[in-house]
Design a protein around this motif. Structure first.
Motif, PDB file in Angstrom:
ATOM      1  N   GLY A  37       0.786  -1.219   0.000  1.00  0.00           N
ATOM      2  CA  GLY A  37       0.000   0.000   0.000  1.00  0.00           C
ATOM      3  C   GLY A  37       0.822   1.276   0.000  1.00  0.00           C
ATOM      4  N   ILE A  38       1.882   1.297  -0.799  1.00  0.00           N
ATOM      5  CA  ILE A  38       2.727   2.480  -0.879  1.00  0.00           C
ATOM      6  C   ILE A  38       2.782   2.966  -2.326  1.00  0.00           C
ATOM      7  N   SER A  39       3.108   4.225  -2.486  1.00  0.00           N
ATOM      8  CA  SER A  39       3.106   4.789  -3.839  1.00  0.00           C
ATOM      9  C   SER A  39       4.481   4.856  -4.474  1.00  0.00           C
ATOM     10  N   THR A  40       5.534   4.770  -3.677  1.00  0.00           N
ATOM     11  CA  THR A  40       6.878   4.890  -4.233  1.00  0.00           C
ATOM     12  C   THR A  40       7.843   3.920  -3.578  1.00  0.00           C
ATOM     13  N   VAL A  41       8.854   3.547  -4.346  1.00  0.00           N
ATOM     14  CA  VAL A  41      10.014   2.811  -3.850  1.00  0.00           C
ATOM     15  C   VAL A  41      11.229   3.443  -4.522  1.00  0.00           C
ATOM     16  N   ARG A  42      12.405   3.121  -4.028  1.00  0.00           N
ATOM     17  CA  ARG A  42      13.635   3.616  -4.659  1.00  0.00           C
ATOM     18  C   ARG A  42      14.449   2.406  -5.095  1.00  0.00           C
ATOM     19  N   ILE A  43      15.034   2.514  -6.282  1.00  0.00           N
ATOM     20  CA  ILE A  43      15.760   1.380  -6.862  1.00  0.00           C
ATOM     21  C   ILE A  43      17.125   1.835  -7.347  1.00  0.00           C
ATOM     22  N   VAL A  44      18.122   1.015  -7.052  1.00  0.00           N
ATOM     23  CA  VAL A  44      19.454   1.186  -7.637  1.00  0.00           C
ATOM     24  C   VAL A  44      19.656  -0.039  -8.511  1.00  0.00           C
ATOM     25  N   GLY A  45      19.729   0.161  -9.815  1.00  0.00           N
ATOM     26  CA  GLY A  45      19.900  -0.945 -10.747  1.00  0.00           C
ATOM     27  C   GLY A  45      18.906  -0.863 -11.883  1.00  0.00           C
ATOM     28  N   ALA A 110       9.734   2.172   8.034  1.00  0.00           N
ATOM     29  CA  ALA A 110       8.446   1.813   8.629  1.00  0.00           C
ATOM     30  C   ALA A 110       7.655   0.868   7.734  1.00  0.00           C
ATOM     31  N   VAL A 111       7.614   1.161   6.444  1.00  0.00           N
ATOM     32  CA  VAL A 111       6.863   0.320   5.503  1.00  0.00           C
ATOM     33  C   VAL A 111       7.381  -1.115   5.533  1.00  0.00           C
ATOM     34  N   SER A 112       8.690  -1.280   5.589  1.00  0.00           N
ATOM     35  CA  SER A 112       9.259  -2.627   5.534  1.00  0.00           C
ATOM     36  C   SER A 112       8.972  -3.439   6.788  1.00  0.00           C
ATOM     37  N   GLU A 113       8.650  -2.783   7.894  1.00  0.00           N
ATOM     38  CA  GLU A 113       8.386  -3.492   9.154  1.00  0.00           C
ATOM     39  C   GLU A 113       6.905  -3.668   9.450  1.00  0.00           C
ATOM     40  N   GLU A 114       6.038  -2.898   8.818  1.00  0.00           N
ATOM     41  CA  GLU A 114       4.630  -2.898   9.182  1.00  0.00           C
ATOM     42  C   GLU A 114       3.944  -4.258   9.018  1.00  0.00           C
ATOM     43  N   ALA A 115       4.223  -4.969   7.953  1.00  0.00           N
ATOM     44  CA  ALA A 115       3.583  -6.273   7.759  1.00  0.00           C
ATOM     45  C   ALA A 115       3.964  -7.229   8.891  1.00  0.00           C
ATOM     46  N   SER A 138       2.136   2.487  11.515  1.00  0.00           N
ATOM     47  CA  SER A 138       3.055   3.497  12.028  1.00  0.00           C
ATOM     48  C   SER A 138       3.733   4.342  10.958  1.00  0.00           C
ATOM     49  N   ASN A 139       3.446   4.124   9.695  1.00  0.00           N
ATOM     50  CA  ASN A 139       4.135   4.883   8.662  1.00  0.00           C
ATOM     51  C   ASN A 139       3.719   6.355   8.730  1.00  0.00           C
ATOM     52  N   PRO A 140       4.631   7.243   9.102  1.00  0.00           N
ATOM     53  CA  PRO A 140       4.266   8.638   9.283  1.00  0.00           C
ATOM     54  C   PRO A 140       4.308   9.482   8.012  1.00  0.00           C
ATOM     55  N   PHE A 141       4.723   8.897   6.896  1.00  0.00           N
ATOM     56  CA  PHE A 141       4.980   9.680   5.701  1.00  0.00           C
ATOM     57  C   PHE A 141       3.821   9.691   4.724  1.00  0.00           C
ATOM     58  N   THR A 142       3.678  10.797   4.012  1.00  0.00           N
ATOM     59  CA  THR A 142       2.829  10.890   2.841  1.00  0.00           C
ATOM     60  C   THR A 142       3.780  10.993   1.663  1.00  0.00           C
ATOM     61  N   PHE A 143       3.636  10.106   0.693  1.00  0.00           N
ATOM     62  CA  PHE A 143       4.502  10.108  -0.474  1.00  0.00           C
ATOM     63  C   PHE A 143       3.795  10.814  -1.617  1.00  0.00           C
ATOM     64  N   LEU A 144       4.507  11.692  -2.270  1.00  0.00           N
ATOM     65  CA  LEU A 144       3.936  12.432  -3.399  1.00  0.00           C
ATOM     66  C   LEU A 144       4.537  11.930  -4.698  1.00  0.00           C
TER      67      LEU A 144
END
Length: 144
Positions: A37-45, A110-115, A138-144
Motif C-alpha cells: 500500500g505504498i506509492s513509491t520505492v527507490r531502486i538502484v539498478g 516503517a513500511v518494511s516493518e509494518e507487515a 506506524s508509517n508517518p509519511f505521505t509520499f507524493l
C-alpha cells in the motif's frame, strides 16, 4: 506474508528467498507497492533483469552486514527498508558498474516493518488472551 513469498522461506538461509520463477525488478517493485500500500520505492539498478534471489533487509540493516552479502551470497536483489546511501547504495552502484548483478530496492524503514508488526499482533493474541492486542499502522509519511 503480504508479499506472498512465505512459501519460499528456507530456515537455513532465513533472509534469502529463492523465487521459483524469475521476476523483473520492476515487477517486484510493483508487487511491493501494491501489496504494501505504498506509492513509491527507490531502486538502484536496472529494472529489466530477471530476479530469482532476494535478500531481505527490512527495517534498518547496517551496511557492515549488507555489503558482505553482496560478495558472499550475490543475490539478484536486496529488498531493504532503510540503508545508508553513502555506503550500501554506492557499493551496489559500483558493483553494477563492474558487472555484478545485485540491485537494491528500498521501501522505507516503517513500511518494511509494518507487515511483520501486523502479523505479530495476530500471533501474540492467543498467547495472552486476556489482553487485547491491536496493530496500529506506524508509517508517518505521505509520499507524493
Amino acid at each position: 506474508m503480504k508479499l506472498g513469498w512465505e512459501k519460499y522461506y528456507n530456515p537455513l538461509t532465513p533472509r534469502l528467498l529463492t523465487l521459483p520463477q524469475p521476476m523483473t525488478i520492476k515487477l517486484i517493485a510493483e508487487l511491493a507497492k501494491k501489496r504494501l500500500g505504498i506509492s513509491t520505492v527507490r531502486i538502484v539498478g536496472d529494472l529489466k533483469p530477471p530476479c530469482t534471489t532476494i535478500y531481505l533487509a527490512f527495517g534498518y540493516m547496517d551496511p557492515k552486514a549488507q555489503i558482505p552479502v553482496i560478495q558472499q551470497m550475490q543475490p539478484d536483489l536486496i529488498l531493504s527498508g532503510e540503508t545508508r546511501e553513502w555506503e550500501t547504495v554506492e557499493r551496489v552502484r559500483d558493483g553494477l558498474a563492474m558487472g555484478q548483478k545485485t540491485s537494491l530496492l528500498v521501501l522505507s524503514h516503517a513500511v518494511s516493518e509494518e507487515a511483520g508488526m501486523e502479523y505479530a499482533a495476530h500471533w501474540l493474541q492467543p498467547m495472552i488472551p486476556d489482553v487485547e492486542i491491536t496493530y496500529i499502522a506506524s508509517n508517518p509519511f505521505t509520499f507524493l
